[in-house]
Enzyme design. Structure first.
Site, PDB file in Angstrom:
ATOM      1  N   LYS A  49       0.814  -1.193   0.000  1.00 42.50           N
ATOM      2  CA  LYS A  49       0.000   0.000   0.000  1.00 42.50           C
ATOM      3  C   LYS A  49       0.857   1.255   0.000  1.00 42.50           C
ATOM      4  CE  LYS A  49      -2.456  -2.320   3.433  1.00 42.50           C
ATOM      5  NZ  LYS A  49      -3.013  -2.320   4.799  1.00 42.50           N
ATOM      6  N   GLY A  50       2.142   1.098   0.302  1.00 44.23           N
ATOM      7  CA  GLY A  50       3.001   2.252   0.561  1.00 44.23           C
ATOM      8  C   GLY A  50       3.147   3.220  -0.599  1.00 44.23           C
ATOM      9  N   GLU A 106       7.540   2.181  -6.562  1.00 40.46           N
ATOM     10  CA  GLU A 106       7.841   1.736  -5.194  1.00 40.46           C
ATOM     11  C   GLU A 106       8.109   2.951  -4.314  1.00 40.46           C
ATOM     12  OE1 GLU A 106       7.383  -0.236  -2.989  1.00 40.46           O
ATOM     13  OE2 GLU A 106       8.877  -1.831  -2.872  1.00 40.46           O
ATOM     14  N   ASP A 107       7.593   2.894  -3.099  1.00 40.38           N
ATOM     15  CA  ASP A 107       7.776   4.012  -2.174  1.00 40.38           C
ATOM     16  C   ASP A 107       9.236   4.152  -1.743  1.00 40.38           C
ATOM     17  OD1 ASP A 107       7.753   1.617  -0.760  1.00 40.38           O
ATOM     18  OD2 ASP A 107       6.152   2.192   0.611  1.00 40.38           O
ATOM     19  N   ASP A 110      15.043  -0.588   0.187  1.00 39.77           N
ATOM     20  CA  ASP A 110      15.801  -0.796   1.417  1.00 39.77           C
ATOM     21  C   ASP A 110      16.816  -1.907   1.139  1.00 39.77           C
ATOM     22  OD1 ASP A 110      16.065  -0.430   4.300  1.00 39.77           O
ATOM     23  OD2 ASP A 110      14.908  -2.239   4.571  1.00 39.77           O
ATOM     24  N   LYS A 138      17.425   3.935   0.423  1.00 42.91           N
ATOM     25  CA  LYS A 138      18.393   3.867   1.532  1.00 42.91           C
ATOM     26  C   LYS A 138      19.531   2.969   1.074  1.00 42.91           C
ATOM     27  CE  LYS A 138      14.910   3.438   5.170  1.00 42.91           C
ATOM     28  NZ  LYS A 138      14.522   2.578   6.295  1.00 42.91           N
ATOM     29  N   PHE A 159      14.192   5.124   9.935  1.00 41.18           N
ATOM     30  CA  PHE A 159      12.867   4.619   9.575  1.00 41.18           C
ATOM     31  C   PHE A 159      11.950   5.800   9.321  1.00 41.18           C
ATOM     32  CE2 PHE A 159       8.825   2.527   9.665  1.00 41.18           C
ATOM     33  CZ  PHE A 159       9.110   1.368   8.968  1.00 41.18           C
ATOM     34  N   VAL A 160      11.412   5.883   8.101  1.00 41.57           N
ATOM     35  CA  VAL A 160      10.603   7.045   7.713  1.00 41.57           C
ATOM     36  C   VAL A 160       9.137   6.665   7.517  1.00 41.57           C
ATOM     37  CG1 VAL A 160      12.464   8.443   6.753  1.00 41.57           C
ATOM     38  CG2 VAL A 160      11.334   6.740   5.295  1.00 41.57           C
ATOM     39  N   ASP A 166       4.241   3.616   6.107  1.00 38.11           N
ATOM     40  CA  ASP A 166       3.639   3.368   7.416  1.00 38.11           C
ATOM     41  C   ASP A 166       4.632   2.820   8.421  1.00 38.11           C
ATOM     42  OD1 ASP A 166       3.908   0.721   6.217  1.00 38.11           O
ATOM     43  OD2 ASP A 166       2.664   0.018   7.880  1.00 38.11           O
ATOM     44  N   ARG A 172       0.346   6.792   7.301  1.00 42.33           N
ATOM     45  CA  ARG A 172       0.379   6.856   5.829  1.00 42.33           C
ATOM     46  C   ARG A 172      -0.157   8.179   5.291  1.00 42.33           C
ATOM     47  NH1 ARG A 172       1.602   1.697   3.847  1.00 42.33           N
ATOM     48  NH2 ARG A 172       0.691  -0.068   4.954  1.00 42.33           N
TER      49      ARG A 172
HETATM   50  P1  IMP Z   1      13.152  -4.080   0.582  1.00 41.04           P
HETATM   51  O1  IMP Z   1      12.607  -5.307  -0.074  1.00 41.04           O
HETATM   52  O2  IMP Z   1      13.991  -4.416   1.795  1.00 41.04           O
HETATM   53  O3  IMP Z   1      13.870  -3.163  -0.377  1.00 41.04           O
HETATM   54  O4  IMP Z   1      11.927  -3.352   1.249  1.00 41.04           O
HETATM   55  C1  IMP Z   1      11.189  -2.393   0.638  1.00 41.04           C
HETATM   56  C2  IMP Z   1       9.897  -2.217   1.418  1.00 41.04           C
HETATM   57  O5  IMP Z   1      10.136  -2.117   2.825  1.00 41.04           O
HETATM   58  C3  IMP Z   1       9.240  -0.920   1.048  1.00 41.04           C
HETATM   59  O6  IMP Z   1       8.323  -1.088   0.007  1.00 41.04           O
HETATM   60  C4  IMP Z   1       8.542  -0.511   2.319  1.00 41.04           C
HETATM   61  O7  IMP Z   1       7.252  -1.079   2.351  1.00 41.04           O
HETATM   62  C5  IMP Z   1       9.356  -1.111   3.409  1.00 41.04           C
HETATM   63  N1  IMP Z   1      10.243  -0.108   4.038  1.00 41.04           N
HETATM   64  C6  IMP Z   1      11.592  -0.041   3.977  1.00 41.04           C
HETATM   65  N2  IMP Z   1      12.087   0.991   4.670  1.00 41.04           N
HETATM   66  C7  IMP Z   1      11.021   1.616   5.202  1.00 41.04           C
HETATM   67  C8  IMP Z   1      10.873   2.803   6.015  1.00 41.04           C
HETATM   68  O8  IMP Z   1      11.825   3.493   6.406  1.00 41.04           O
HETATM   69  N3  IMP Z   1       9.591   3.145   6.345  1.00 41.04           N
HETATM   70  C9  IMP Z   1       8.508   2.422   5.941  1.00 41.04           C
HETATM   71  N4  IMP Z   1       8.597   1.319   5.163  1.00 41.04           N
HETATM   72  C10 IMP Z   1       9.847   0.923   4.799  1.00 41.04           C
HETATM   73 MG    MG Z   2       6.301  -0.913  -0.010  1.00 44.59          MG
END
Ligand code: IMP
Ligand code: MG
Length: 187
Positions: A49-50, A106-107, A110, A138, A159-160, A166, A172
């Site tokens: 949902k992000g 994608e929001d 990470d 990040k 963490f944002v 969220d 959100r």
């Molecule tokens: P990845 O697969 O580790 O790259 O994770 C990406 C997903 O983790 C994003 O789509 C977010 O939903 C969540 N995420 C990563 N960092 C944050 C943050 O700082 N705040 C909120 N959601 C995050």
């Molecule tokens: Mg996401």
């Protein structure tokens, strides 16, 4: 918090990216995407949902036509640490992917696991092309070697929340991106 001192903003340590800055970032991305996709068949794929808020703002600023669709995946368990395993909770059910140039919306990226997995998944499912845009990145947290094709802003390892992002389904609706107070998730 001083200028956003409401119930909604409790838990926000400080604003990292203001509404005005987000608007500038999203406008810049829309301009580049509009140029790069003007001869393509753009399908904007929102990762729920992000990415809802980002997707809504981004698509309104495009100067080219697009279709939209959504997928829902989960990589995060509870809290602020990535789970690592990607589960598809809502899949794409379309038979026309071979005619579409997919841009994954994608929001935040990470570890990189969600985006790298989705790109491969959509290619295997026959999409004509697959690229990605992440509003936030990040880079210091990356675990797999993946770089989005478009990035809004690189941010430090905090963490944002807000602008769709969220913590435990809260925050959100904040119109800015803020840093979550540590005491909220250290509790
Ligand atoms: P990845 O697969 O580790 O790259 O994770 C990406 C997903 O983790 C994003 O789509 C977010 O939903 C969540 N995420 C990563 N960092 C944050 C943050 O700082 N705040 C909120 N959601 C995050
Ligand atoms: Mg996401």
């Amino acid at each position: 918090m001083t200028d956003h001192n409401t119930l909604r903003d409790e838990g926000v340590e400080r604003i990292l990216i203001s509404e005005e800055e987000l608007d500038r970032i999203v406008s810049g991305l829309a301009e580049r995407i509009s140029e790069d996709y003007k001869d393509k068949t753009l399908l904007m794929l929102c990762i729920l949902k992000g990415s809802i808020v980002f997707m809504g703002d981004l698509m309104k600023k495009l100067t080219i036509p697009c279709e939209i669709d959504c997928m829902k995946v989960s990589s995060y368990g509870k809290g602020t640490v990535s789970g690592g395993r990607i589960n598809i909770l809502l899949d794409l059910h379309r038979s026309d992917l071979s005619e579409k140039d997919i841009l994954i919306i994608e929001d935040i990226i990470d570890s990189g696991k969600t985006l790298s997995y989705l790109v491969e998944y959509l290619k295997i499912n026959g999409a004509r092309s697959v690229k990605s845009v992440a509003l936030l990145d990040k880079p210091s947290r990356r675990e797999v070697d993946y770089k989005p094709d478009y990035t809004g802003l690189e941010i430090p390892d905090e963490f944002v929340i807000g602008y769709g992002l969220d913590y435990a389904e809260k925050y959100r609706s904040l119109p800015y991106v803020g840093i979550l107070k540590r005491e909220v998730y250290m509790k």
